[in-house]
Design a protein around this motif. Structure first.
Motif, mmCIF file in Angstrom:
data_model
loop_
_atom_site.group_PDB
_atom_site.id
_atom_site.type_symbol
_atom_site.label_atom_id
_atom_site.label_comp_id
_atom_site.label_asym_id
_atom_site.label_seq_id
_atom_site.Cartn_x
_atom_site.Cartn_y
_atom_site.Cartn_z
ATOM 1 N N VAL A 281 0.833 -1.203 0.000
ATOM 2 C CA VAL A 281 0.000 0.000 0.000
ATOM 3 C C VAL A 281 0.870 1.257 0.000
ATOM 4 O O VAL A 281 0.593 2.219 -0.711
ATOM 5 C CB VAL A 281 -0.954 -0.007 1.223
ATOM 6 N N ARG A 282 1.939 1.240 0.774
ATOM 7 C CA ARG A 282 2.811 2.426 0.902
ATOM 8 C C ARG A 282 3.829 2.562 -0.227
ATOM 9 O O ARG A 282 4.510 3.567 -0.310
ATOM 10 C CB ARG A 282 3.540 2.367 2.240
ATOM 11 N N ARG A 283 3.969 1.494 -1.033
ATOM 12 C CA ARG A 283 4.945 1.488 -2.146
ATOM 13 C C ARG A 283 6.361 1.777 -1.648
ATOM 14 O O ARG A 283 7.147 2.429 -2.318
ATOM 15 C CB ARG A 283 4.541 2.493 -3.219
ATOM 16 N N GLU A 284 6.695 1.269 -0.456
ATOM 17 C CA GLU A 284 8.024 1.462 0.114
ATOM 18 C C GLU A 284 9.036 0.535 -0.556
ATOM 19 O O GLU A 284 8.731 -0.616 -0.854
ATOM 20 C CB GLU A 284 8.021 1.155 1.615
ATOM 21 N N THR A 285 10.246 1.042 -0.755
ATOM 22 C CA THR A 285 11.333 0.200 -1.257
ATOM 23 C C THR A 285 11.937 -0.541 -0.071
ATOM 24 O O THR A 285 12.261 0.069 0.956
ATOM 25 C CB THR A 285 12.405 1.061 -1.954
ATOM 26 N N VAL A 286 12.051 -1.841 -0.204
ATOM 27 C CA VAL A 286 12.605 -2.689 0.854
ATOM 28 C C VAL A 286 13.571 -3.697 0.245
ATOM 29 O O VAL A 286 13.506 -3.995 -0.945
ATOM 30 C CB VAL A 286 11.485 -3.449 1.624
ATOM 31 N N ALA A 287 14.452 -4.222 1.070
ATOM 32 C CA ALA A 287 15.338 -5.306 0.639
ATOM 33 C C ALA A 287 14.557 -6.614 0.756
ATOM 34 O O ALA A 287 13.981 -6.897 1.803
ATOM 35 C CB ALA A 287 16.577 -5.352 1.519
ATOM 36 N N VAL A 288 14.534 -7.378 -0.335
ATOM 37 C CA VAL A 288 13.810 -8.656 -0.354
ATOM 38 C C VAL A 288 14.805 -9.761 -0.699
ATOM 39 O O VAL A 288 15.558 -9.649 -1.662
ATOM 40 C CB VAL A 288 12.676 -8.640 -1.398
ATOM 41 N N VAL A 289 14.806 -10.805 0.121
ATOM 42 C CA VAL A 289 15.648 -11.980 -0.124
ATOM 43 C C VAL A 289 14.707 -13.181 -0.213
ATOM 44 O O VAL A 289 13.844 -13.360 0.649
ATOM 45 C CB VAL A 289 16.672 -12.200 1.019
ATOM 46 N N TRP A 290 14.874 -13.998 -1.277
ATOM 47 C CA TRP A 290 14.029 -15.171 -1.435
ATOM 48 C C TRP A 290 14.817 -16.322 -2.047
ATOM 49 O O TRP A 290 15.856 -16.131 -2.640
ATOM 50 C CB TRP A 290 12.789 -14.844 -2.259
ATOM 51 N N ARG A 291 14.281 -17.541 -1.849
ATOM 52 C CA ARG A 291 14.878 -18.744 -2.419
ATOM 53 C C ARG A 291 14.273 -18.985 -3.795
ATOM 54 O O ARG A 291 13.060 -18.913 -3.971
ATOM 55 C CB ARG A 291 14.596 -19.960 -1.526
ATOM 56 N N ASP A 292 15.145 -19.278 -4.745
ATOM 57 C CA ASP A 292 14.725 -19.592 -6.110
ATOM 58 C C ASP A 292 15.459 -20.874 -6.481
ATOM 59 O O ASP A 292 16.592 -20.830 -6.946
ATOM 60 C CB ASP A 292 15.087 -18.439 -7.047
ATOM 61 N N GLU B 295 19.757 -18.148 -3.893
ATOM 62 C CA GLU B 295 19.109 -17.115 -3.095
ATOM 63 C C GLU B 295 19.192 -15.818 -3.887
ATOM 64 O O GLU B 295 20.259 -15.452 -4.375
ATOM 65 C CB GLU B 295 19.817 -16.977 -1.743
ATOM 66 N N ARG B 296 18.078 -15.161 -4.045
ATOM 67 C CA ARG B 296 18.012 -13.914 -4.820
ATOM 68 C C ARG B 296 17.788 -12.739 -3.876
ATOM 69 O O ARG B 296 17.184 -12.895 -2.821
ATOM 70 C CB ARG B 296 16.848 -13.957 -5.814
ATOM 71 N N THR B 297 18.235 -11.574 -4.297
ATOM 72 C CA THR B 297 18.036 -10.344 -3.525
ATOM 73 C C THR B 297 17.664 -9.205 -4.448
ATOM 74 O O THR B 297 18.125 -9.158 -5.587
ATOM 75 C CB THR B 297 19.308 -9.887 -2.803
ATOM 76 N N ALA B 298 16.846 -8.297 -3.940
ATOM 77 C CA ALA B 298 16.487 -7.107 -4.709
ATOM 78 C C ALA B 298 16.093 -5.996 -3.743
ATOM 79 O O ALA B 298 15.493 -6.261 -2.699
ATOM 80 C CB ALA B 298 15.330 -7.404 -5.656
ATOM 81 N N GLU B 299 16.455 -4.767 -4.097
ATOM 82 C CA GLU B 299 15.936 -3.565 -3.429
ATOM 83 C C GLU B 299 14.786 -3.126 -4.311
ATOM 84 O O GLU B 299 14.998 -2.645 -5.421
ATOM 85 C CB GLU B 299 17.008 -2.474 -3.371
ATOM 86 N N THR B 300 13.568 -3.308 -3.837
ATOM 87 C CA THR B 300 12.413 -3.094 -4.702
ATOM 88 C C THR B 300 11.173 -2.807 -3.866
ATOM 89 O O THR B 300 11.221 -2.842 -2.635
ATOM 90 C CB THR B 300 12.191 -4.332 -5.613
ATOM 91 N N THR B 301 10.080 -2.579 -4.546
ATOM 92 C CA THR B 301 8.795 -2.423 -3.870
ATOM 93 C C THR B 301 8.060 -3.756 -3.862
ATOM 94 O O THR B 301 8.343 -4.641 -4.666
ATOM 95 C CB THR B 301 7.913 -1.387 -4.601
ATOM 96 N N VAL B 302 7.124 -3.871 -2.931
ATOM 97 C CA VAL B 302 6.161 -4.968 -2.943
ATOM 98 C C VAL B 302 4.951 -4.391 -3.664
ATOM 99 O O VAL B 302 4.298 -3.486 -3.154
ATOM 100 C CB VAL B 302 5.803 -5.413 -1.510
ATOM 101 N N ASP B 303 4.684 -4.856 -4.868
ATOM 102 C CA ASP B 303 3.597 -4.289 -5.665
ATOM 103 C C ASP B 303 2.244 -4.906 -5.357
ATOM 104 O O ASP B 303 1.216 -4.258 -5.490
ATOM 105 C CB ASP B 303 3.895 -4.427 -7.156
ATOM 106 N N ASP B 304 2.231 -6.183 -4.958
ATOM 107 C CA ASP B 304 0.941 -6.841 -4.716
ATOM 108 C C ASP B 304 1.168 -8.084 -3.870
ATOM 109 O O ASP B 304 2.227 -8.710 -3.926
ATOM 110 C CB ASP B 304 0.301 -7.241 -6.050
ATOM 111 N N VAL B 305 0.173 -8.415 -3.077
ATOM 112 C CA VAL B 305 0.121 -9.665 -2.322
ATOM 113 C C VAL B 305 -1.197 -10.314 -2.734
ATOM 114 O O VAL B 305 -2.253 -9.696 -2.624
ATOM 115 C CB VAL B 305 0.158 -9.411 -0.798
ATOM 116 N N PHE B 306 -1.131 -11.544 -3.239
ATOM 117 C CA PHE B 306 -2.336 -12.163 -3.787
ATOM 118 C C PHE B 306 -2.286 -13.676 -3.602
ATOM 119 O O PHE B 306 -1.243 -14.247 -3.296
ATOM 120 C CB PHE B 306 -2.494 -11.804 -5.272
ATOM 121 N N ALA B 307 -3.436 -14.309 -3.771
ATOM 122 C CA ALA B 307 -3.545 -15.772 -3.662
ATOM 123 C C ALA B 307 -3.681 -16.371 -5.053
ATOM 124 O O ALA B 307 -4.357 -15.807 -5.920
ATOM 125 C CB ALA B 307 -4.748 -16.144 -2.812
#
Length: 81
Positions: free
Chosen positions: A22-33, A37-49
């Motif tokens: 909602v806030r369109r904040e840039t955050v550090a995201v680390v995830w397993r692929d 392990e991947r990393t990005a400084e990015t926004t969270v654009d959507d959370v969905f099912a």
């Protein structure tokens, strides 16, 4: 490698993900692929099912299943609500 069954993330982290979206904040995201392990400084654009799992769409365009997130905004992603 076959997909593992989805493991829900902590409800508090799900709430944080939605706030970041909602806030369109840039955050550090680390995830397993896979094995990487991947990393990005990015926004969270959507959370969905989708297909019985929660997903996060990042500003990079990547769609990450929530249980593959390691940390977001420096906060570890814990399992189970």
């Amino acid at each position: 490698m076959p997909d593992l069954a989805y493991t829900p993330i902590a409800c508090s982290m799900h709430d944080r993900l939605e706030r970041w979206a909602v806030r369109r904040e840039t955050v550090a995201v680390v995830w397993r692929d896979g094995d990487a392990e991947r990393t990005a400084e990015t926004t969270v654009d959507d959370v969905f099912a989708r297909d019985g799992a929660d997903w996060v769409r990042l500003g990079t365009g990547a769609e990450v299943r929530a249980d593959r997130l390691v940390t977001v905004g420096g906060v570890p992603v814990a399992e189970a609500c």
